[in-house]
Design a protein around this motif. Structure first.
Motif, PDB file in Angstrom:
ATOM      1  N   GLY A  47       0.807  -1.218   0.000  1.00  0.00           N
ATOM      2  CA  GLY A  47       0.000   0.000   0.000  1.00  0.00           C
ATOM      3  C   GLY A  47       0.836   1.262   0.000  1.00  0.00           C
ATOM      4  N   SER A  48       1.919   1.262   0.766  1.00  0.00           N
ATOM      5  CA  SER A  48       2.799   2.433   0.828  1.00  0.00           C
ATOM      6  C   SER A  48       3.426   2.731  -0.527  1.00  0.00           C
ATOM      7  CB  SER A  48       3.899   2.218   1.870  1.00  0.00           C
ATOM      8  OG  SER A  48       3.358   2.112   3.152  1.00  0.00           O
ATOM      9  N   ILE A  49       3.914   1.675  -1.168  1.00  0.00           N
ATOM     10  CA  ILE A  49       4.542   1.837  -2.483  1.00  0.00           C
ATOM     11  C   ILE A  49       3.510   2.275  -3.514  1.00  0.00           C
ATOM     12  CG2 ILE A  49       5.603   0.550  -4.385  1.00  0.00           C
ATOM     13  CD1 ILE A  49       7.184  -0.956  -2.193  1.00  0.00           C
ATOM     14  N   SER A  54       1.444   6.102  -7.259  1.00  0.00           N
ATOM     15  CA  SER A  54       0.196   6.639  -7.812  1.00  0.00           C
ATOM     16  C   SER A  54       0.209   8.157  -7.907  1.00  0.00           C
ATOM     17  CB  SER A  54      -0.999   6.192  -6.964  1.00  0.00           C
ATOM     18  OG  SER A  54      -1.193   4.812  -7.105  1.00  0.00           O
ATOM     19  N   ALA A  55       1.036   8.802  -7.106  1.00  0.00           N
ATOM     20  CA  ALA A  55       1.111  10.262  -7.112  1.00  0.00           C
ATOM     21  C   ALA A  55       1.910  10.814  -8.300  1.00  0.00           C
ATOM     22  CB  ALA A  55       1.723  10.756  -5.796  1.00  0.00           C
ATOM     23  N   ILE A  56       2.600   9.950  -9.031  1.00  0.00           N
ATOM     24  CA  ILE A  56       3.357  10.393 -10.206  1.00  0.00           C
ATOM     25  C   ILE A  56       2.376  10.730 -11.320  1.00  0.00           C
ATOM     26  CG2 ILE A  56       5.048   9.732 -11.959  1.00  0.00           C
ATOM     27  CD1 ILE A  56       6.236   7.778  -9.882  1.00  0.00           C
ATOM     28  N   ALA A  57       2.572  11.877 -11.939  1.00  0.00           N
ATOM     29  CA  ALA A  57       1.695  12.319 -13.033  1.00  0.00           C
ATOM     30  C   ALA A  57       1.659  11.274 -14.139  1.00  0.00           C
ATOM     31  CB  ALA A  57       2.182  13.650 -13.586  1.00  0.00           C
ATOM     32  N   LYS A  63      -0.016  -1.944  -8.945  1.00  0.00           N
ATOM     33  CA  LYS A  63      -0.235  -3.173  -8.186  1.00  0.00           C
ATOM     34  C   LYS A  63       1.117  -3.646  -7.685  1.00  0.00           C
ATOM     35  CE  LYS A  63      -2.258  -7.747  -8.155  1.00  0.00           C
ATOM     36  NZ  LYS A  63      -2.724  -7.651  -6.807  1.00  0.00           N
ATOM     37  N   ALA A  64       1.284  -3.605  -6.365  1.00  0.00           N
ATOM     38  CA  ALA A  64       2.510  -4.083  -5.736  1.00  0.00           C
ATOM     39  C   ALA A  64       2.241  -5.444  -5.116  1.00  0.00           C
ATOM     40  CB  ALA A  64       2.962  -3.089  -4.673  1.00  0.00           C
ATOM     41  N   VAL A  65       3.185  -6.376  -5.276  1.00  0.00           N
ATOM     42  CA  VAL A  65       3.036  -7.731  -4.743  1.00  0.00           C
ATOM     43  C   VAL A  65       4.277  -8.051  -3.898  1.00  0.00           C
ATOM     44  CG1 VAL A  65       2.675 -10.162  -5.307  1.00  0.00           C
ATOM     45  CG2 VAL A  65       1.706  -8.386  -6.782  1.00  0.00           C
ATOM     46  N   GLU A  90      10.796   7.217  -1.247  1.00  0.00           N
ATOM     47  CA  GLU A  90       9.951   7.978  -0.326  1.00  0.00           C
ATOM     48  C   GLU A  90       9.090   7.042   0.521  1.00  0.00           C
ATOM     49  OE1 GLU A  90       8.407  11.204   1.667  1.00  0.00           O
ATOM     50  OE2 GLU A  90      10.088  11.204   0.251  1.00  0.00           O
ATOM     51  N   ALA A  91       8.684   5.927  -0.063  1.00  0.00           N
ATOM     52  CA  ALA A  91       7.879   4.938   0.670  1.00  0.00           C
ATOM     53  C   ALA A  91       8.740   4.116   1.629  1.00  0.00           C
ATOM     54  CB  ALA A  91       7.152   4.014  -0.310  1.00  0.00           C
TER      55      ALA A  91
END
Length: 99
Positions: A47-49, A54-57, A63-65, A90-91
């Motif tokens: 979720g953190s990643i 997701s904030a990148i334009a 989907k992180a696994v 950052e994450a």
């Protein structure tokens, strides 16, 4: 369900995989890129990643696994790998590169 035949195909389904509705069957627009991230161990990590990337334009889905260390990113256009690296950092994780 009604029977409808597209002229010349002999089927109600179009070559694009639709049933004559005009909408593609489960087709996602954009560019999909797989990245390898180290340090993910759980759903919180995923979720953190996902939140940071997701904030990148231009990013439309992430989907992180944790089990595989893979992060699958779909975007409207090509992403700058350094922007993805910065978001992963950052994450609190490390981008090992593209998978």
């Amino acid at each position: 369900m009604t029977s409808q035949t597209i002229s010349g195909t002999g089927s109600c389904c179009t070559p694009a995989g639709t049933c004559a509705t005009g909408a593609p069957a489960d087709v996602q627009d954009g560019i999909t890129t797989a990245y390898k991230v180290t340090g993910m161990t759980c759903g919180h990590c995923e979720g953190s990643i996902a939140q940071e990337i997701s904030a990148i334009a231009g990013v439309t889905s992430v989907k992180a696994v944790a089990a595989t260390g893979l992060v699958i990113v779909t975007s409207a256009g090509p992403l700058d790998d350094e922007a993805v690296r910065a978001a992963v950092h950052e994450a609190g994780y490390e981008l090992a590169g593209r998978a």
